[in-house]
Motif scaffolding. Structure first.
Motif, PDB file in Angstrom:
ATOM      1  N   HIS A 133       0.806  -1.149  -0.155  1.00 38.11           N
ATOM      2  CA  HIS A 133       0.150   0.185   0.069  1.00 38.11           C
ATOM      3  C   HIS A 133       1.005   1.377  -0.060  1.00 38.11           C
ATOM      4  CE1 HIS A 133      -3.344  -2.833   1.148  1.00 38.11           C
ATOM      5  NE2 HIS A 133      -2.208  -3.272   2.239  1.00 38.11           N
ATOM      6  N   ASP A 134       0.301   2.503  -0.664  1.00 38.55           N
ATOM      7  CA  ASP A 134       0.987   3.461  -0.384  1.00 38.55           C
ATOM      8  C   ASP A 134       1.006   3.823   1.409  1.00 38.55           C
ATOM      9  OD1 ASP A 134       0.997   3.925  -2.895  1.00 38.55           O
ATOM     10  OD2 ASP A 134      -0.599   5.405  -3.093  1.00 38.55           O
ATOM     11  N   ASN A 135       1.940   4.249   1.734  1.00 36.42           N
ATOM     12  CA  ASN A 135       2.329   4.550   3.248  1.00 36.42           C
ATOM     13  C   ASN A 135       2.972   5.588   3.638  1.00 36.42           C
ATOM     14  OD1 ASN A 135       4.974   3.326   4.336  1.00 36.42           O
ATOM     15  ND2 ASN A 135       4.314   2.136   2.578  1.00 36.42           N
ATOM     16  N   ALA A 136       2.900   6.247   4.659  1.00 35.59           N
ATOM     17  CA  ALA A 136       3.460   7.502   5.312  1.00 35.59           C
ATOM     18  C   ALA A 136       5.160   7.252   5.545  1.00 35.59           C
ATOM     19  CB  ALA A 136       2.971   7.961   6.340  1.00 35.59           C
ATOM     20  N   ALA A 137       5.987   8.164   5.074  1.00 31.00           N
ATOM     21  CA  ALA A 137       7.403   7.798   5.386  1.00 31.00           C
ATOM     22  C   ALA A 137       7.776   8.545   6.699  1.00 31.00           C
ATOM     23  CB  ALA A 137       8.194   8.270   4.103  1.00 31.00           C
ATOM     24  N   VAL A 138       6.844   9.412   7.079  1.00 25.75           N
ATOM     25  CA  VAL A 138       7.169  10.200   8.421  1.00 25.75           C
ATOM     26  C   VAL A 138       5.928  10.382   9.381  1.00 25.75           C
ATOM     27  CG1 VAL A 138       8.981  11.518   7.211  1.00 25.75           C
ATOM     28  CG2 VAL A 138       6.752  12.089   7.158  1.00 25.75           C
ATOM     29  N   ASP A 139       6.076  10.642  10.351  1.00 21.33           N
ATOM     30  CA  ASP A 139       4.961  11.244  11.345  1.00 21.33           C
ATOM     31  C   ASP A 139       4.469  12.515  10.906  1.00 21.33           C
ATOM     32  OD1 ASP A 139       5.425   8.761  12.831  1.00 21.33           O
ATOM     33  OD2 ASP A 139       6.348   9.786  14.300  1.00 21.33           O
ATOM     34  N   GLY A 140       3.340  12.726  10.496  1.00 21.30           N
ATOM     35  CA  GLY A 140       2.848  13.790  10.191  1.00 21.30           C
ATOM     36  C   GLY A 140       1.356  13.948   9.856  1.00 21.30           C
ATOM     37  N   TYR A 141       0.782  14.714   8.902  1.00 16.73           N
ATOM     38  CA  TYR A 141      -0.492  14.691   8.545  1.00 16.73           C
ATOM     39  C   TYR A 141      -0.450  14.526   7.144  1.00 16.73           C
ATOM     40  CZ  TYR A 141      -1.059  16.753  12.899  1.00 16.73           C
ATOM     41  OH  TYR A 141      -1.082  16.982  14.263  1.00 16.73           O
ATOM     42  N   ALA A 142      -1.560  13.589   6.442  1.00 15.55           N
ATOM     43  CA  ALA A 142      -1.768  13.233   4.962  1.00 15.55           C
ATOM     44  C   ALA A 142      -3.051  13.978   4.604  1.00 15.55           C
ATOM     45  CB  ALA A 142      -2.403  11.720   4.837  1.00 15.55           C
ATOM     46  N   PHE A 151       1.015   8.136  11.082  1.00 21.06           N
ATOM     47  CA  PHE A 151       1.983   8.103  11.757  1.00 21.06           C
ATOM     48  C   PHE A 151       3.116   6.907  10.430  1.00 21.06           C
ATOM     49  CE2 PHE A 151      -0.419   8.808  15.248  1.00 21.06           C
ATOM     50  CZ  PHE A 151       0.232   9.524  15.985  1.00 21.06           C
ATOM     51  N   THR A 152       4.238   7.050  10.964  1.00 16.31           N
ATOM     52  CA  THR A 152       5.183   6.265  10.119  1.00 16.31           C
ATOM     53  C   THR A 152       4.940   4.882   9.530  1.00 16.31           C
ATOM     54  OG1 THR A 152       7.053   7.581  10.549  1.00 16.31           O
ATOM     55  CG2 THR A 152       7.429   5.618   9.364  1.00 16.31           C
ATOM     56  N   GLY A 153       4.583   4.544   8.290  1.00 17.14           N
ATOM     57  CA  GLY A 153       4.101   3.062   8.008  1.00 17.14           C
ATOM     58  C   GLY A 153       2.816   2.951   7.843  1.00 17.14           C
ATOM     59  N   ALA A 154       1.951   3.896   8.193  1.00 18.76           N
ATOM     60  CA  ALA A 154       0.403   3.634   8.227  1.00 18.76           C
ATOM     61  C   ALA A 154       0.154   3.883   6.592  1.00 18.76           C
ATOM     62  CB  ALA A 154      -0.258   4.792   8.935  1.00 18.76           C
ATOM     63  N   VAL A 155      -1.163   3.107   6.216  1.00 16.08           N
ATOM     64  CA  VAL A 155      -1.568   3.015   5.122  1.00 16.08           C
ATOM     65  C   VAL A 155      -2.098   4.590   4.734  1.00 16.08           C
ATOM     66  CG1 VAL A 155      -3.574   2.362   3.472  1.00 16.08           C
ATOM     67  CG2 VAL A 155      -2.057   0.765   5.078  1.00 16.08           C
ATOM     68  N   MET A 156      -1.908   5.122   3.335  1.00 16.40           N
ATOM     69  CA  MET A 156      -2.285   6.409   3.150  1.00 16.40           C
ATOM     70  C   MET A 156      -3.985   6.272   3.165  1.00 16.40           C
ATOM     71  SD  MET A 156       0.041   8.797   2.997  1.00 16.40           S
ATOM     72  CE  MET A 156      -0.676   9.809   1.732  1.00 16.40           C
ATOM     73  N   PRO A 157      -4.690   7.059   3.738  1.00 20.07           N
ATOM     74  CA  PRO A 157      -6.176   7.169   3.465  1.00 20.07           C
ATOM     75  C   PRO A 157      -6.511   7.427   2.111  1.00 20.07           C
ATOM     76  CG  PRO A 157      -5.535   8.553   5.272  1.00 20.07           C
ATOM     77  CD  PRO A 157      -4.234   8.207   4.742  1.00 20.07           C
ATOM     78  N   ARG A 161       5.497   6.825   0.507  1.00 17.51           N
ATOM     79  CA  ARG A 161       6.153   5.669   0.003  1.00 17.51           C
ATOM     80  C   ARG A 161       5.038   5.118  -0.702  1.00 17.51           C
ATOM     81  NH1 ARG A 161       7.761   3.730   5.629  1.00 17.51           N
ATOM     82  NH2 ARG A 161       9.568   4.525   6.000  1.00 17.51           N
ATOM     83  N   SER A 162       5.203   5.100  -2.300  1.00 15.53           N
ATOM     84  CA  SER A 162       4.450   4.350  -3.018  1.00 15.53           C
ATOM     85  C   SER A 162       4.215   2.763  -3.052  1.00 15.53           C
ATOM     86  CB  SER A 162       4.564   4.751  -4.590  1.00 15.53           C
ATOM     87  OG  SER A 162       4.488   6.366  -4.752  1.00 15.53           O
ATOM     88  N   ALA A 163       3.056   2.214  -3.249  1.00 18.10           N
ATOM     89  CA  ALA A 163       3.080   0.680  -3.301  1.00 18.10           C
ATOM     90  C   ALA A 163       3.801   0.312  -4.275  1.00 18.10           C
ATOM     91  CB  ALA A 163       1.539   0.363  -3.456  1.00 18.10           C
ATOM     92  N   GLY A 164       4.795  -0.892  -4.216  1.00 15.79           N
ATOM     93  CA  GLY A 164       5.144  -1.299  -5.464  1.00 15.79           C
ATOM     94  C   GLY A 164       6.542  -0.673  -5.445  1.00 15.79           C
ATOM     95  N   GLU A 165       7.191   0.240  -4.837  1.00 17.93           N
ATOM     96  CA  GLU A 165       8.315   0.996  -5.062  1.00 17.93           C
ATOM     97  C   GLU A 165       9.547   0.142  -4.768  1.00 17.93           C
ATOM     98  OE1 GLU A 165       8.366   4.476  -2.756  1.00 17.93           O
ATOM     99  OE2 GLU A 165       9.458   3.800  -1.187  1.00 17.93           O
ATOM    100  N   ASP A 166       9.175  -0.742  -3.901  1.00 17.48           N
ATOM    101  CA  ASP A 166      10.595  -1.691  -3.761  1.00 17.48           C
ATOM    102  C   ASP A 166      10.314  -2.872  -4.512  1.00 17.48           C
ATOM    103  OD1 ASP A 166      12.679  -2.565  -2.271  1.00 17.48           O
ATOM    104  OD2 ASP A 166      11.587  -3.656  -0.777  1.00 17.48           O
TER     105      ASP A 166
END
Length: 424
Positions: free
Chosen positions: A62-71, A110-116, A152-157
């Motif tokens: 999934h797309d996910n957050a790379a930092v703690d913050g606000y989406a 938070f870091t690692g959470a799925v982007m809404p 972080r985009s889904a599938g970027e790794d």
């Protein structure tokens, strides 16, 4: 178990075979003999992979957050002036935000959470200001954020179906981690080779024995054991074989019934008490012998039954060099690994040395930093019995057959010992 070599029809009619030709023959003829088994991830490091590891889904999924913050949705934001958005809720790792926020909403993330759903950008928590109004909380986002920032985009790794680790790879912790990231808990790996070691010579005695005049302690067997560990093979010590043809022959015959390969140091020439080559000839087939290199010219490759026999010289430096250049790739291939090619690093020589034409030489050498420039200097002495030259060197300089001299400042090919899986 199948034959270690593809066939027996490449015995050469030359007195000495060139280094590159010997490697080409071995690379073409040696084949995998190890069987395949499933191995738990905890025991997979150091094993050779038998079946490629592929990504069954995008990594990350999934797309996910790379930092703690606000989406937030970048389309609702003016990158020139900034923006002000209502905080609609919170998402943390393992606990996604379940509702669909409006384009004017932000979600605490938070870091690692799925982007809404619908949100594509994250502003770092330290870059916003928060205020309250009518019982709601709002954030003010500064200008300058690009679309997709801190996401972080889904599938970027890895993309679905992508090969993460190819068969034949010797697994390091990072490859095992990649397997774990796909959800695998077991891997199909090749079984470890069982390699017998023997030293020859009436003058040889094992460390721990009382020293006697005319004797020499066996440094080769423990060195080969360590080198085998770097290849991932299991070493079995056959002890010391005396200079008696019938005893050498009996030991080789018995070992050939049990082990994948036999490595013998000493007795490799054609002297009256050198029985290894003649024993291989009597019991099986000797494929290669006498390579135009220094050190290590009298090395031999043969086969007795289903066991590959590798006859090394007696001098420790020659044993070491021959193992790295020939035995290591052969055993790697037998064990299921891809044929290893050490990287050669072109570096300036901080020495001058003449050399005989027509043979490839491997000089022990040390890295130095002179005036901020990395250079390589040859160990001053060439003796094949000088263990000090191995201790004090960082790798080998490879000098081709047609080079008569290396002069200070010339570029040479340097192979650090780390290229052979050895600790520095």
């Amino acid at each position: 178990m199948t034959s270690k070599l593809a066939d027996d029809c490449f015995v050469l009619d030359k007195d000495r075979i060139a280094h590159s030709e010997a490697l080409a023959i071995l690379k073409a003829r040696v084949r995998i003999v190890a069987s395949v088994e499933e191995v738990w991830l905890a025991g997979a490091t150091g094993r050779y992979l038998a079946e490629a590891i592929m990504a069954p889904r995008p990594i990350p999924a999934h797309d996910n957050a790379a930092v703690d913050g606000y989406a937030f949705a970048h389309a609702s934001y003016d990158s020139a002036t900034g923006g002000r958005l209502r905080i609609a809720g919170e998402a943390s790792a393992g606990h996604p935000f379940s509702a669909r926020p409006s384009p004017r909403d932000a979600v605490r993330i938070f870091t690692g959470a799925v982007m809404p759903e619908g949100l594509d950008t994250v502003v770092m928590q330290e870059d916003v200001t928060i205020d309250g109004e009518d019982g709601e909380r709002w954030i003010t986002i500064p200008p300058g954020l690009k679309r997709g920032a801190n996401r972080r985009s889904a599938g970027e790794d890895a993309k679905t179906g992508e090969v993460l680790v190819y068969a034949g790879t010797r697994l390091r912790p990072q490859e095992v981690a990649s397997a774990a990231a796909t959800g695998l808990d077991r891997l199909r790996c090749y079984t470890s080779l069982k390699v017998a070691i023997a030293s020859t010579g009436d003058e040889i005695m094992r460390p721990g024995e009382r020293f006697a005049i005319g004797k020499v302690y066996d440094a080769n067997a423990p060195m080969i054991e360590g080198l085998l560990k770097a290849v991932g093979a299991e070493a079995i010590d056959l002890s010391i074989l005396p200079d008696k043809a019938e005893l050498v022959r009996a030991a080789l015959l018995e070992a050939s019934k049990t082990y994948d390969a036999i490595i013998i140091s000493g007795g490799a020439s054609q002297g009256a008490e050198d029985h290894v080559a003649r024993s291989i000839d009597a019991l099986g087939t000797r494929h290669l012998w006498q390579i135009a290199i220094k050190p290590g010219r009298p090395m031999s490759f043969g086969q007795i039954g289903d066991a590959l026999v590798l006859g090394l010289p007696g001098n420790p430096v020659a044993v070491f060099v021959c193992f790295l250049m020939y035995v290591r790739p052969v055993l790697t291939r037998l064990a299921g690994g891809s044929w290893p090619e050490p990287v050669r690093y072109p570096l300036p020589a901080a020495f001058s040395q003449k050399k005989k034409l027509g043979r490839r030489e491997f000089w022990r050498a040390k890295l130095i930093n002179a005036h901020g420039r990395l250079q390589v200097v040859k160990f001053p002495r060439d003796g094949s019995g000088l263990l000090s030259s191995l201790r004090e060197s960082d790798g080998l300089i490879e000098v081709l057959e047609d080079i008569p001299e290396v002069r200070e400042g010339d570029t040479v090919n340097f192979m650090p010992f780390s290229e052979f899986g050895l600790l520095r």
